[in-house]
Design a protein around this motif. Structure first.
Motif, PDB file in Angstrom:
ATOM      1  N   PRO A  80      -4.356  -6.756   5.179  1.00 50.91           N
ATOM      2  CA  PRO A  80      -4.140  -5.102   5.381  1.00 50.91           C
ATOM      3  C   PRO A  80      -5.553  -4.627   5.804  1.00 50.91           C
ATOM      4  O   PRO A  80      -5.505  -2.875   6.562  1.00 50.91           O
ATOM      5  N   LEU A 100       2.810  -4.484   6.035  1.00 54.98           N
ATOM      6  CA  LEU A 100       2.902  -6.378   5.199  1.00 54.98           C
ATOM      7  C   LEU A 100       5.207  -6.177   5.152  1.00 54.98           C
ATOM      8  O   LEU A 100       4.994  -8.202   4.350  1.00 54.98           O
ATOM      9  N   TYR A 103       6.260  -7.626   7.798  1.00 55.82           N
ATOM     10  CA  TYR A 103       5.686  -9.466   7.600  1.00 55.82           C
ATOM     11  C   TYR A 103       6.536 -10.218   7.099  1.00 55.82           C
ATOM     12  O   TYR A 103       7.192 -11.003   7.917  1.00 55.82           O
TER      13      TYR A 103
END
Length: 303
Positions: A80, A100, A103
């Motif tokens: 992050p 995130l 992903y």
């Protein structure tokens, strides 16, 4: 070697998760063992077509190639606090508000597509048929082999192709310990030497070659039992990259006349991606090179 045709669905998803410019991804594909030249296609279709073509090539270990290409994406989730890179990831996967999550969804999509094709990914760059298990294979440096090497050439190729991964724990050491750097050819030579020494007892560094054009040179490693020489180069900048092919040609002329050298493996470490066409160098220079003074079989690895 596992030559399994890679479905177009898998190729398409793999292409969608790879990120980088044409030169960066060209180098990644070459390092993974995908034979060139790359297809002359736009960015959106080039990578899936190149991977699909490799999966139909009987000389290619398609599962090793596939594992090597997706290893970094599968094994290294974004942090992050990685700033612009993290934001770029969100743009790439279509969710800038939660990169995130984006992903993770893309990773799951790739896993699902692999499983639909009867394949499964395991940490370390290994892709195996679902009917297989990791215990049937040997964990390797970067997914280039999924079985125990049977020949010394296979072993050395695993070590060479895995050099980048081998550097990581040395450059990212525990707090308070001195990290190592790999800023010169000697650094790369020492890394390879240390890995080879565990398997091969007779390694002779810096033996002299026969003279070529009135000049003799020192080879990096001679493995006399296997009549093999390993030559290491580190690309310093763009100017050096433009001369690297000529340097390798001169090395080949030296080694052709050496009585203990039947094979020459040239390891070119290019961390800055200064070589614009690594596939071109490999295609132009690999193979048997013969002259009245002798012959040598050449392999090129651009890392």
């Amino acid at each position: 070697m596992q030559n399994i045709k890679i479905p177009r669905s898998v190729c398409a998803v793999v292409a969608s998760v790879l990120h980088g410019s044409h030169p960066v991804l060209d180098a990644k594909f070459a390092s993974a063992g995908v034979p060139g030249p790359p297809p002359d296609l736009p960015h959106a279709t080039k990578w899936k077509e190149w991977l699909y073509r490799a999966g139909k090539d009987p000389s290619v270990d398609s599962l090793c190639v596939l594992g090597s290409l997706i290893e970094e994406f599968m094994d290294v989730p974004p942090l992050p606090n990685s700033g612009a890179t993290f934001k770029l990831l969100g743009q790439q996967f279509g969710d800038e508000s939660n990169p995130l999550k984006a992903y993770q969804e893309e990773r799951q999509r790739l896993e699902t597509t692999l499983e639909a094709a009867g394949l499964r990914y395991f940490n370390g760059g290994r892709v195996l048929p679902i009917s297989s298990s990791p215990s049937e294979t040997v964990a390797d440096t970067n997914g280039e082999q999924t079985r125990r090497p049977q020949q010394v050439e296979e072993l050395i190729e695993v070590i060479v192709r895995g050099a980048n991964r081998a550097m990581y724990p040395l450059t990212h050491r525990r707090k308070g310990l001195t990290s190592l750097t790999f800023t010169s050819e000697y650094d790369i030579q020492d890394l390879l030497h240390s890995h080879l020494r565990s398997w091969i007892a007779d390694i002779r560094p810096e033996e002299y070659t026969p003279s070529y054009a009135g000049v003799s040179t020192r080879m990096d490693f001679l493995l006399p039992r296997y009549k093999m020489v390993i030559e290491v180069k580190r690309v310093r900048d763009k100017s050096h990259a433009s001369r690297i092919g000529q340097e390798l040609i001169i090395d080949m002329e030296h080694y052709r006349a050496h009585p203990s050298c039947d094979s020459l493996w040239c390891v070119v470490y290019d961390p800055g991606h200064f070589i614009e066409n690594p596939n071109g160098i490999t295609k132009d220079l690999e193979g048997k090179r013969t002259s009245p003074g002798g012959s040598v079989s050449v392999r090129i690895f651009v890392l």
